[in-house]
Write a protein that holds these residues in place. Structure first.
Motif, PDB file in Angstrom:
ATOM      1  N   SER A  50       0.809  -1.186  -0.052  1.00 23.66           N
ATOM      2  CA  SER A  50      -0.022  -0.011  -0.001  1.00 23.66           C
ATOM      3  C   SER A  50       0.867   1.183   0.106  1.00 23.66           C
ATOM      4  O   SER A  50       1.896   1.387   0.500  1.00 23.66           O
ATOM      5  CB  SER A  50      -0.895  -0.100   1.195  1.00 23.66           C
ATOM      6  OG  SER A  50      -1.608   1.196   1.306  1.00 23.66           O
ATOM      7  N   LYS A  51       0.435   2.320  -0.689  1.00 17.37           N
ATOM      8  CA  LYS A  51       1.106   3.602  -0.768  1.00 17.37           C
ATOM      9  C   LYS A  51       0.604   4.496   0.312  1.00 17.37           C
ATOM     10  O   LYS A  51       0.697   5.664   0.232  1.00 17.37           O
ATOM     11  CB  LYS A  51       1.023   4.129  -2.083  1.00 17.37           C
ATOM     12  CG  LYS A  51       1.825   3.350  -3.302  1.00 17.37           C
ATOM     13  CD  LYS A  51       1.612   3.959  -4.564  1.00 17.37           C
ATOM     14  CE  LYS A  51       2.223   3.406  -5.311  1.00 17.37           C
ATOM     15  NZ  LYS A  51       2.001   4.086  -6.958  1.00 17.37           N
ATOM     16  N   ASN A  52      -0.214   3.992   1.172  1.00 19.55           N
ATOM     17  CA  ASN A  52      -1.022   4.732   2.183  1.00 19.55           C
ATOM     18  C   ASN A  52      -0.040   4.923   3.311  1.00 19.55           C
ATOM     19  O   ASN A  52       0.143   4.362   4.351  1.00 19.55           O
ATOM     20  CB  ASN A  52      -2.116   3.958   2.714  1.00 19.55           C
ATOM     21  CG  ASN A  52      -3.079   4.744   3.793  1.00 19.55           C
ATOM     22  OD1 ASN A  52      -2.680   5.860   4.416  1.00 19.55           O
ATOM     23  ND2 ASN A  52      -4.172   4.384   4.176  1.00 19.55           N
ATOM     24  N   ILE A  53       0.786   5.923   3.275  1.00 20.83           N
ATOM     25  CA  ILE A  53       1.614   6.523   4.405  1.00 20.83           C
ATOM     26  C   ILE A  53       0.902   6.669   5.648  1.00 20.83           C
ATOM     27  O   ILE A  53       1.621   6.285   6.876  1.00 20.83           O
ATOM     28  CB  ILE A  53       2.541   7.621   3.974  1.00 20.83           C
ATOM     29  CG1 ILE A  53       3.237   7.398   2.639  1.00 20.83           C
ATOM     30  CG2 ILE A  53       3.666   7.933   4.911  1.00 20.83           C
ATOM     31  CD1 ILE A  53       4.380   6.067   2.548  1.00 20.83           C
ATOM     32  N   GLY A  54      -0.174   7.447   5.428  1.00 22.95           N
ATOM     33  CA  GLY A  54      -0.839   7.171   6.996  1.00 22.95           C
ATOM     34  C   GLY A  54      -1.113   6.028   7.818  1.00 22.95           C
ATOM     35  O   GLY A  54      -1.081   5.908   9.108  1.00 22.95           O
ATOM     36  N   TYR A  55      -1.355   4.927   7.187  1.00 26.57           N
ATOM     37  CA  TYR A  55      -1.358   3.429   7.461  1.00 26.57           C
ATOM     38  C   TYR A  55      -0.009   3.158   8.469  1.00 26.57           C
ATOM     39  O   TYR A  55       0.104   2.685   9.388  1.00 26.57           O
ATOM     40  CB  TYR A  55      -1.877   2.717   6.602  1.00 26.57           C
ATOM     41  CG  TYR A  55      -2.197   1.226   7.381  1.00 26.57           C
ATOM     42  CD1 TYR A  55      -3.167   1.175   8.261  1.00 26.57           C
ATOM     43  CD2 TYR A  55      -1.956   0.211   6.872  1.00 26.57           C
ATOM     44  CE1 TYR A  55      -3.575  -0.026   9.051  1.00 26.57           C
ATOM     45  CE2 TYR A  55      -2.033  -1.415   7.317  1.00 26.57           C
ATOM     46  CZ  TYR A  55      -3.248  -1.334   8.263  1.00 26.57           C
ATOM     47  OH  TYR A  55      -3.402  -2.380   9.009  1.00 26.57           O
ATOM     48  N   ALA A  59       1.182   2.294  12.164  1.00 27.89           N
ATOM     49  CA  ALA A  59       1.769   1.168  12.642  1.00 27.89           C
ATOM     50  C   ALA A  59       3.012   1.651  13.525  1.00 27.89           C
ATOM     51  O   ALA A  59       3.322   1.050  14.555  1.00 27.89           O
ATOM     52  CB  ALA A  59       2.351   0.368  11.564  1.00 27.89           C
ATOM     53  N   LEU A  60       3.835   2.753  13.244  1.00 27.05           N
ATOM     54  CA  LEU A  60       4.901   3.245  13.648  1.00 27.05           C
ATOM     55  C   LEU A  60       4.536   3.762  15.211  1.00 27.05           C
ATOM     56  O   LEU A  60       5.181   3.602  16.151  1.00 27.05           O
ATOM     57  CB  LEU A  60       5.560   4.084  12.911  1.00 27.05           C
ATOM     58  CG  LEU A  60       6.555   3.704  11.509  1.00 27.05           C
ATOM     59  CD1 LEU A  60       6.932   4.842  10.902  1.00 27.05           C
ATOM     60  CD2 LEU A  60       7.638   3.090  12.181  1.00 27.05           C
ATOM     61  N   LYS A  61       3.457   4.538  15.125  1.00 25.75           N
ATOM     62  CA  LYS A  61       3.058   5.116  16.267  1.00 25.75           C
ATOM     63  C   LYS A  61       2.649   3.913  17.401  1.00 25.75           C
ATOM     64  O   LYS A  61       2.696   4.178  18.514  1.00 25.75           O
ATOM     65  CB  LYS A  61       1.866   5.953  16.172  1.00 25.75           C
ATOM     66  CG  LYS A  61       1.257   6.948  17.207  1.00 25.75           C
ATOM     67  CD  LYS A  61       0.038   7.549  16.932  1.00 25.75           C
ATOM     68  CE  LYS A  61      -0.227   8.230  18.295  1.00 25.75           C
ATOM     69  NZ  LYS A  61      -1.587   9.031  18.064  1.00 25.75           N
ATOM     70  N   GLY A  62       2.216   2.708  17.077  1.00 28.10           N
ATOM     71  CA  GLY A  62       1.664   1.811  17.855  1.00 28.10           C
ATOM     72  C   GLY A  62       3.119   1.244  18.421  1.00 28.10           C
ATOM     73  O   GLY A  62       2.886   0.770  19.640  1.00 28.10           O
ATOM     74  N   LEU A  63       4.269   1.107  17.674  1.00 31.36           N
ATOM     75  CA  LEU A  63       5.369   0.622  18.380  1.00 31.36           C
ATOM     76  C   LEU A  63       5.850   1.743  19.451  1.00 31.36           C
ATOM     77  O   LEU A  63       6.507   1.132  20.352  1.00 31.36           O
ATOM     78  CB  LEU A  63       6.725   0.671  17.111  1.00 31.36           C
ATOM     79  CG  LEU A  63       6.152  -0.397  15.998  1.00 31.36           C
ATOM     80  CD1 LEU A  63       7.437  -0.605  15.319  1.00 31.36           C
ATOM     81  CD2 LEU A  63       5.702  -1.764  16.582  1.00 31.36           C
TER      82      LEU A  63
END
Length: 428
Positions: A50-55, A59-63
């Motif tokens: 996916s090119k959805n950088i928001g997603y 995921a990074l925020k979850g880490l």
């Protein structure tokens, strides 16, 4: 994450990110304050199309909200417990992801007993978080042949199901978590695992896994990370001291000719003593900022010029050969036609021959052509077309150049002429 107990539940994407980010940073884990990776390369490493950088940001925020725990038996016999944030900082700008680890976590992650680099091909293929966790925690024991014994409660926490009452009974844990995860690991990874349990009465209190190489996956190349590592440009970059992750990023983003051009530039500049920083640093700037290799440009121009010269010389040789073939064909045809005319001429009476000769000479007009005819007769090259036209007007049947060429198995004059004209156009 091998011996690390992750206290928060992570999605499959987040678990893949944990491994990909650590893989990228591993070589400079203890020396680099921050680590960088192209967002597109990061997505490629984890099989995230996916090119959805928001997603990806989510995921990074979850880490960054995930706590990892270490419960270790120290050398003095006492247990020590530590907890820390998995990823304290992350940033995405200009297509590049920047992140860092706490020093204490970096030191633990760098220890081979805690973490071992997993196969990137396996990382991309995994379809469930439970299977990926199981693979992570079994893979580093491949050389030993089996994992350590895990207390069943520790294992539930390792698989992030310790807060789920439905998985409290081992039967449910085994049916819904362990067996599906084992099936996926055995099918998709480069290891084969088999579970052993430890009982207390009728209750399962602990488990471990027998770990063997997966021979079938090895046959299809799973033992190597992936096809990127087999490329010449990747190996050449490693030879220049470039990290595996950066080399991977460049091989994915740039073609091999471009990379080798920059390697040549870096080598030339280093030989001339023009690089004030490190050669690897210069190479990084050359590739990412597209430094122009004047020496390579000059060599390429020389190569183009030499190639053009060779092409022209080849065409000129071919042209001369065609012209020679054309002259030979015209001469042979003229002589053959002259023989037919001479034969018809000799069948005439002496008076008729004199009258025919006189009539033909009068048709020529110019004394130059008349003198040429008087010298060579009906075989004269200069007046051949007039001779042929004159006798055909008298009713003599003469072969065309094409018919004569076909009969003799030679190339037709018109075809030779067309080839000559084509080459002349190319030479212009």
């Amino acid at each position: 994450m091998a011996a690390i107990h992750i206290g928060a539940k992570l999605s499959l994407l987040q678990r893949k990110l944990v491994n990909a980010l650590l893989y990228n940073a591993y070589d400079q884990l203890l020396t680099g304050k921050e680590h960088h990776i192209s967002a597109s390369v990061l997505c490629e490493m984890i099989g995230f199309d996916s090119k959805n950088i928001g997603y990806l940001k989510g995921a990074l925020k979850g880490l960054m909200e995930t706590v990892v725990e270490f419960d270790v038996l120290e050398e003095d016999g006492e247990r020590s417990w530590e907890a820390m944030v998995l990823l304290p900082y992350a940033k995405i700008k200009g297509g590049t992801c920047t992140y860092r680890y706490e020093r204490a976590l970096a030191e633990k992650l760098y220890h081979p007993d805690v973490y071992s680099k997993i196969n990137l091909s396996v990382l991309r293929e995994m379809n469930s978080a439970h299977a990926l966790v199981l693979y992570e925690n079994c893979y580093r024991f491949e050389g030993i042949g089996h994992t350590a014994w895990w207390d069943i409660e520790v294992f539930r926490k390792l698989m992030a199901v310790d807060m789920m009452p439905s998985y409290k009974p081992f039967k449910a844990l085994n049916r819904n978590v362990i067996q599906p995860a084992m099936k996926e690991v055995n099918k998709l990874s480069n290891i084969q695992i088999e579970m052993e349990t430890r009982m207390k009465g009728r209750m399962v209190t602990g488990l471990r896994f027998i770990v063997r190489p997966n021979a079938q996956q090895s046959l299809v190349g799973m033992d190597t990370e992936d096809e990127i590592t087999d490329r010449s440009a990747y190996k050449a970059l490693l030879a220049q001291g470039i990290s595996k992750t950066l080399a991977r990023a460049w091989v994915i983003e740039y073609d091999e000719e471009y990379i080798f051009d920059k390697l040549d530039l870096a080598g030339n500049e280093a030989a001339r003593g023009k690089i004030k920083s490190s050669k690897a640093g210069f190479l990084k700037s050359a590739i990412e900022e597209d430094y122009h290799n004047e020496n390579a440009v000059k060599k390429k121009a020389q190569s183009v010029a030499q190639s053009a010269k060779q092409t022209r010389e080849k065409l000129e040789r071919k042209l001369e050969a065609l012209k020679t073939a054309q002259r030979e064909a015209e001469t042979a045809y003229r002589w053959h036609t002259a023989e037919i005319i001479e034969e018809a001429f000799q069948l005439l009476s002496e008076g008729e021959r004199e009258a025919v000769t006189a009539k033909f000479q009068l048709s020529l007009g110019s004394s130059i052509y008349v003198n040429a005819f008087k010298k060579d007769g009906w075989k004269d090259r200069l007046t051949f077309l007039d001779i042929k036209k004159f006798w055909e007007a008298r009713g003599l049947t003469l072969p065309s150049p094409a018919a004569w060429a076909q009969k003799n198995g030679s190339q037709e004059p018109d075809i030779i002429k067309a080839q000559i004209n084509e080459i002349k156009e190319q030479l212009k």
